[in-house]
Scaffold this motif. Structure first.
Motif, PDB file in Angstrom:
ATOM      1  N   SER A 143      33.078 -13.521  70.729  1.00  0.00           N
ATOM      2  CA  SER A 143      34.138 -12.606  71.191  1.00  0.00           C
ATOM      3  C   SER A 143      33.652 -11.159  71.218  1.00  0.00           C
ATOM      4  N   GLU A 144      32.931 -10.766  70.166  1.00  0.00           N
ATOM      5  CA  GLU A 144      32.425  -9.391  70.080  1.00  0.00           C
ATOM      6  C   GLU A 144      31.371  -9.092  71.146  1.00  0.00           C
ATOM      7  N   ASN A 145      30.597 -10.104  71.522  1.00  0.00           N
ATOM      8  CA  ASN A 145      29.486  -9.889  72.455  1.00  0.00           C
ATOM      9  C   ASN A 145      29.718 -10.494  73.835  1.00  0.00           C
ATOM     10  N   ASN A 161      33.690 -15.620  66.537  1.00  0.00           N
ATOM     11  CA  ASN A 161      33.854 -14.177  66.337  1.00  0.00           C
ATOM     12  C   ASN A 161      32.700 -13.401  66.967  1.00  0.00           C
ATOM     13  N   ASP A 162      31.470 -13.879  66.761  1.00  0.00           N
ATOM     14  CA  ASP A 162      30.296 -13.240  67.343  1.00  0.00           C
ATOM     15  C   ASP A 162      30.359 -13.291  68.869  1.00  0.00           C
TER      16      ASP A 162
END
Length: 144
Positions: free
Chosen positions: A127-129, A124-125
């Motif tokens: 994907s966000e960054n 998730n991290d």
């Protein structure tokens, strides 16, 4: 409660990240993860990653920087602190010495894999960054 420090490598090549599927001889067989392993006494997280990736995949990586760690309790009394690092593949040919298979995955396909629970917050991290990391990778390769 004991905390076990475990590193994982987010190895990038051509706008894709290397994902590894755990073999039938490993805990959590068939689930996907970012490869890595436990830090040994006297070893830095970066040294651990370089060693583990050589042992698991027979390739050499360069560790560029850390992302946000994730704590996950797989069993009573033991917490895994997963320390993710952005890396690039330097040399060598991937050999599956521990994993069942690997895939080079684009950002849009990360959630199509069945991830080990400790890796999900890392996914998730990432994907966000993703775009920020990709820019840093371009900047790094331009400078090198």
């Amino acid at each position: 409660m004991g905390v076990v420090l475990v590193t994982c490598a987010l190895i990038f090549l051509n706008d894709k990240v290397l994902c590894a599927q755990r073999s039938s001889t490993m805990n959590l067989p068939g689930l996907w993860e970012f490869p890595g392993g436990k830090i040994e006494k006297g070893e830095s997280p970066e040294e651990c990653l370089v060693r583990e990736i050589k042992e698991e995949l027979a390739i050499t990586i360069k560790v560029l920087g850390a992302l946000k760690p994730n704590d996950h309790a797989y069993s009573k009394g033991i917490v895994i602190r997963l320390l993710p690092y952005v890396c690039i593949w330097q040399c060598g040919e991937v050999k599956l010495l521990e994993h069942q298979q690997i895939k080079w995955v684009e950002k849009g396909n990360l959630n199509s894999l069945n991830w080990a629970p400790a890796d999900i917050p890392i996914v998730n991290d990432l994907s966000e960054n993703w775009n920020i990391i990709q820019k840093q990778l371009v900047d790094y390769t331009t400078e090198s």
